[in-house]
Motif scaffolding. Structure first.
Motif, mmCIF file in Angstrom:
data_model
loop_
_atom_site.group_PDB
_atom_site.id
_atom_site.type_symbol
_atom_site.label_atom_id
_atom_site.label_comp_id
_atom_site.label_asym_id
_atom_site.label_seq_id
_atom_site.Cartn_x
_atom_site.Cartn_y
_atom_site.Cartn_z
ATOM 1 N N VAL A 57 -1.999 18.409 2.597
ATOM 2 C CA VAL A 57 -3.084 18.094 2.628
ATOM 3 C C VAL A 57 -3.856 17.004 2.143
ATOM 4 O O VAL A 57 -4.402 16.029 2.615
ATOM 5 N N PHE A 58 -3.754 16.873 0.671
ATOM 6 C CA PHE A 58 -4.098 15.721 -0.113
ATOM 7 C C PHE A 58 -2.917 14.684 -0.365
ATOM 8 O O PHE A 58 -3.633 13.591 -0.227
ATOM 9 N N VAL A 59 -2.153 14.820 -0.894
ATOM 10 C CA VAL A 59 -1.277 13.907 -1.542
ATOM 11 C C VAL A 59 -0.586 12.819 -0.137
ATOM 12 O O VAL A 59 -0.954 11.663 -0.346
ATOM 13 N N ALA A 60 -0.275 13.310 1.056
ATOM 14 C CA ALA A 60 0.187 12.677 1.956
ATOM 15 C C ALA A 60 -1.047 11.543 2.561
ATOM 16 O O ALA A 60 -0.540 10.278 2.755
ATOM 17 N N ASP A 61 -2.040 12.047 2.877
ATOM 18 C CA ASP A 61 -3.268 11.206 3.277
ATOM 19 C C ASP A 61 -3.772 9.925 2.238
ATOM 20 O O ASP A 61 -3.926 9.019 2.467
ATOM 21 N N PHE A 62 -3.835 10.460 0.855
ATOM 22 C CA PHE A 62 -4.194 9.650 -0.163
ATOM 23 C C PHE A 62 -3.224 8.587 -0.348
ATOM 24 O O PHE A 62 -3.286 7.527 -0.606
ATOM 25 N N GLU A 63 -1.860 8.793 -0.296
ATOM 26 C CA GLU A 63 -0.632 7.653 -0.202
ATOM 27 C C GLU A 63 -0.778 6.684 0.748
ATOM 28 O O GLU A 63 -0.891 5.499 0.481
ATOM 29 N N LYS A 64 -1.141 7.267 2.181
ATOM 30 C CA LYS A 64 -1.395 6.516 3.086
ATOM 31 C C LYS A 64 -2.802 5.305 2.784
ATOM 32 O O LYS A 64 -2.459 4.303 3.029
ATOM 33 N N TYR A 65 -3.590 5.994 2.399
ATOM 34 C CA TYR A 65 -4.605 5.232 2.010
ATOM 35 C C TYR A 65 -4.533 4.230 0.917
ATOM 36 O O TYR A 65 -5.018 3.056 1.092
ATOM 37 N N LEU A 66 -3.751 4.590 -0.034
ATOM 38 C CA LEU A 66 -3.449 3.500 -1.168
ATOM 39 C C LEU A 66 -2.733 2.278 -0.637
ATOM 40 O O LEU A 66 -2.936 1.283 -1.008
ATOM 41 N N LEU A 67 -1.625 2.790 0.451
ATOM 42 C CA LEU A 67 -0.743 1.626 0.605
ATOM 43 C C LEU A 67 -1.598 0.823 1.708
ATOM 44 O O LEU A 67 -1.182 -0.391 1.811
ATOM 45 N N TYR A 68 -2.457 1.161 2.346
ATOM 46 C CA TYR A 68 -3.154 0.629 3.248
ATOM 47 C C TYR A 68 -4.117 -0.557 2.534
ATOM 48 O O TYR A 68 -4.197 -1.691 3.238
ATOM 49 N N GLN A 69 -4.364 -0.249 1.244
ATOM 50 C CA GLN A 69 -5.312 -1.084 0.613
ATOM 51 C C GLN A 69 -4.666 -2.512 0.366
ATOM 52 O O GLN A 69 -5.468 -3.443 -0.176
ATOM 53 N N VAL A 70 -3.352 -2.506 0.317
ATOM 54 C CA VAL A 70 -2.520 -3.541 -0.047
ATOM 55 C C VAL A 70 -2.550 -4.466 1.173
ATOM 56 O O VAL A 70 -2.217 -5.869 0.815
ATOM 57 N N ARG A 71 -2.638 -4.120 2.274
ATOM 58 C CA ARG A 71 -2.471 -5.049 3.352
ATOM 59 C C ARG A 71 -3.619 -6.054 3.499
ATOM 60 O O ARG A 71 -4.581 -6.142 2.671
ATOM 61 N N LEU A 72 -3.267 -7.197 4.021
ATOM 62 C CA LEU A 72 -4.010 -8.418 4.200
ATOM 63 C C LEU A 72 -5.287 -7.889 4.968
ATOM 64 O O LEU A 72 -5.124 -6.994 5.974
ATOM 65 N N PRO A 73 -6.387 -8.385 4.525
ATOM 66 C CA PRO A 73 -7.658 -8.187 5.299
ATOM 67 C C PRO A 73 -7.496 -8.832 6.784
ATOM 68 O O PRO A 73 -6.938 -9.682 7.107
ATOM 69 N N SER A 74 -8.110 -8.214 7.807
ATOM 70 C CA SER A 74 -8.132 -8.686 9.167
ATOM 71 C C SER A 74 -9.217 -9.638 9.607
ATOM 72 O O SER A 74 -10.035 -9.775 8.913
#
Length: 194
Positions: free
Chosen positions: A177-194
């Motif tokens: 519930v918590f760890v999987a979604d938070f990990e995706k959120y953190l790694l999405y923060q590294v992406r280039l801004p669109s």
């Protein structure tokens, strides 16, 4: 080819992080490394931990070199996986580096939960099959701090202690519930801004 390399990097990175965390927790719980699992962990981590101990001193009774190398391994694993991915990422940004560092720390937390999960499963199985197995002190040492509060709330039912099963369910719930979604959120923060 890229997917195969990513799979290998992720698998080997997680395995090394798991071994380093096992070393850290076994030493923190003051569990002797005499049993086969302890010898296995030492044999596969001495090559990196012993040289690092010359530079990184322990903090109290805690093996800080194992923990710091595990964190560095998790950071490099996530960095490499993002670098190999086909999506554009901005690594030079301070915010991206903080997000990668947070993802590495979350990886340590996730692998710690997997270790606790394995210890709880091992303890539950051995307590029913062979309660005097040589691995029981290892499992008991790793799970006792988490089972003690549960045992105060949930008494044995007909002489059967179900707290390891409750702990297993709580770990699974937390991971899914918590760890999987938070990990995706953190790694999405590294992406280039669109």
């Amino acid at each position: 080819m890229r997917e195969t390399l990513s799979f290998l990097l992720h698998t080997l990175g997680d395995f090394l992080v798991l071994l380093l965390l096992a070393r850290f927790y076994l030493q923190a719980a003051r569990i002797p490394f005499k049993q086969p699992i302890g010898q296995f962990v030492l044999a596969l981590t001495n090559w990196i931990v012993l040289p690092a101990r010359r530079i990184i001193k322990p903090i109290g009774v805690y093996d800080s070199s194992s923990l710091l190398i595990a964190a560095l391994t998790a950071y490099l694993m996530h960095f490499s996986l993002l670098w190999l991915s086909p999506w554009p990422y901005l690594f030079a940004d301070v915010f991206s580096q903080l997000a990668l560092l947070a993802a590495a720390l979350l990886e340590l937390f996730k692998m710690s939960l997997y270790l606790l999960f394995a210890a709880a499963v091992g303890q539950a199985i051995l307590s029913w099959v062979t309660p005097y197995h040589p691995m029981m002190p290892v499992f008991n040492g790793l799970t006792a701090p988490f089972l003690r509060p549960l045992r105060r709330i949930i008494p044995p039912i007909s002489g059967v202690d179900i707290t390891p099963l409750i702990l297993i369910l709580l770990i699974q719930l937390f991971l899914n519930v918590f760890v999987a979604d938070f990990e995706k959120y953190l790694l999405y923060q590294v992406r280039l801004p669109s």
